[in-house]
Design an enzyme around this catalytic site. Sequence first.
Site, PDB file in Angstrom:
ATOM      1  N   ARG A 217       0.848  -1.195   0.000  1.00  0.00           N
ATOM      2  CA  ARG A 217       0.000   0.000   0.000  1.00  0.00           C
ATOM      3  C   ARG A 217       0.884   1.245   0.000  1.00  0.00           C
ATOM      4  O   ARG A 217       1.421   1.628   1.033  1.00  0.00           O
ATOM      5  CB  ARG A 217      -0.907   0.003   1.227  1.00  0.00           C
ATOM      6  CG  ARG A 217      -1.839  -1.200   1.300  1.00  0.00           C
ATOM      7  CD  ARG A 217      -2.604  -1.201   2.611  1.00  0.00           C
ATOM      8  NE  ARG A 217      -3.470  -2.369   2.728  1.00  0.00           N
ATOM      9  CZ  ARG A 217      -4.198  -2.648   3.808  1.00  0.00           C
ATOM     10  NH1 ARG A 217      -4.137  -1.844   4.871  1.00  0.00           N
ATOM     11  NH2 ARG A 217      -4.961  -3.715   3.837  1.00  0.00           N
TER      12      ARG A 217
ATOM     13  N   ASP B  64       1.974   5.250  -0.279  1.00  0.00           N
ATOM     14  CA  ASP B  64       1.452   6.514   0.233  1.00  0.00           C
ATOM     15  C   ASP B  64       1.193   7.499  -0.897  1.00  0.00           C
ATOM     16  O   ASP B  64       1.586   7.279  -2.048  1.00  0.00           O
ATOM     17  CB  ASP B  64       2.447   7.142   1.215  1.00  0.00           C
ATOM     18  CG  ASP B  64       2.580   6.339   2.501  1.00  0.00           C
ATOM     19  OD1 ASP B  64       1.590   5.709   2.911  1.00  0.00           O
ATOM     20  OD2 ASP B  64       3.672   6.354   3.091  1.00  0.00           O
TER      21      ASP B  64
ATOM     22  N   ARG C 256      11.376   5.672   3.433  1.00  0.00           N
ATOM     23  CA  ARG C 256      11.525   7.127   3.477  1.00  0.00           C
ATOM     24  C   ARG C 256      12.277   7.576   4.730  1.00  0.00           C
ATOM     25  O   ARG C 256      13.041   8.555   4.694  1.00  0.00           O
ATOM     26  CB  ARG C 256      10.156   7.794   3.399  1.00  0.00           C
ATOM     27  CG  ARG C 256       9.499   7.664   2.029  1.00  0.00           C
ATOM     28  CD  ARG C 256       8.048   8.112   2.052  1.00  0.00           C
ATOM     29  NE  ARG C 256       7.918   9.494   2.479  1.00  0.00           N
ATOM     30  CZ  ARG C 256       6.754  10.060   2.780  1.00  0.00           C
ATOM     31  NH1 ARG C 256       5.625   9.354   2.707  1.00  0.00           N
ATOM     32  NH2 ARG C 256       6.713  11.317   3.154  1.00  0.00           N
TER      33      ARG C 256
END
Length: 262
Positions: free
Chosen positions: A51, A53, A198
């Site tokens: 999933r 972002d 990230r």
Amino acid sequence: MTRIVMGVEYDGTAFRGWQTQQPGVRTVQTCLESAVSRVADHPVTVHAAGRTDAGVHALEQVVHFDTTAIRRERSWVLGCNVNLPPDIAVHWAHPIEADFHARFSAIARHYRYRILVRRTRSALHADRAVWVHTPLDLALMRQAGAVLVGEHDFSSFRAVACQAKSPIRRVHYLDLTEADGIITLHIGANGFLHHMVRNIAGVLLKIGRGDAPVSWASEVLAARDRTLGGVTAPPQGLYFVRADYPHTFVLPQQEQAGPSLD
């Protein structure tokens, strides 16, 4: 009922992420389910390997869905693409065993994070890479990233809202390459926590700029505390590359992104 698996590419710039949200919010899942449902001629729920972002891209997101419709593989691809917006494209479709699951059958996932290093901003790379206007020390970033390879508790690199039951993940490789002014972080693991890539990129960027010593990466890892983990790097540099599955499932995927993990 037949299970179909597909390989999907998308530019995440104009999406609020993968997962369906409230009505009116543009997500990849919502657009894809609408297209597949039109081809199948009945409502379809699509499940993804990962999933992503808002703002995150995918080179080959793997998805699956169940259908009573009988269509050729080419018909699934062409039919979906006709009904999809320009920033999503289906590359292949294939019938698969009923016990296959795009998310839960995956044994590894691969990501890239692209960093444009130059004095001025880019019009072409604005939504495809994070821009850094000061030089980065690639050797220091590689040295710092090496400590993250292996099985660790990545609590310091997970989002505060991460819902994963365990913070333990095994990073199989972490490499950094440079070409044409772009530094690319290549990383593969048995799984990733929310914002993990990230947050890793954020730590390596700080070290590359000289704002923290190389040892900071291992210190952050050992702390197991997200509040000590630094800034989360922007989403536009992140790409979901692909997911790996056991060889018992035959998928027409792109070439392998990292070392064999099966």
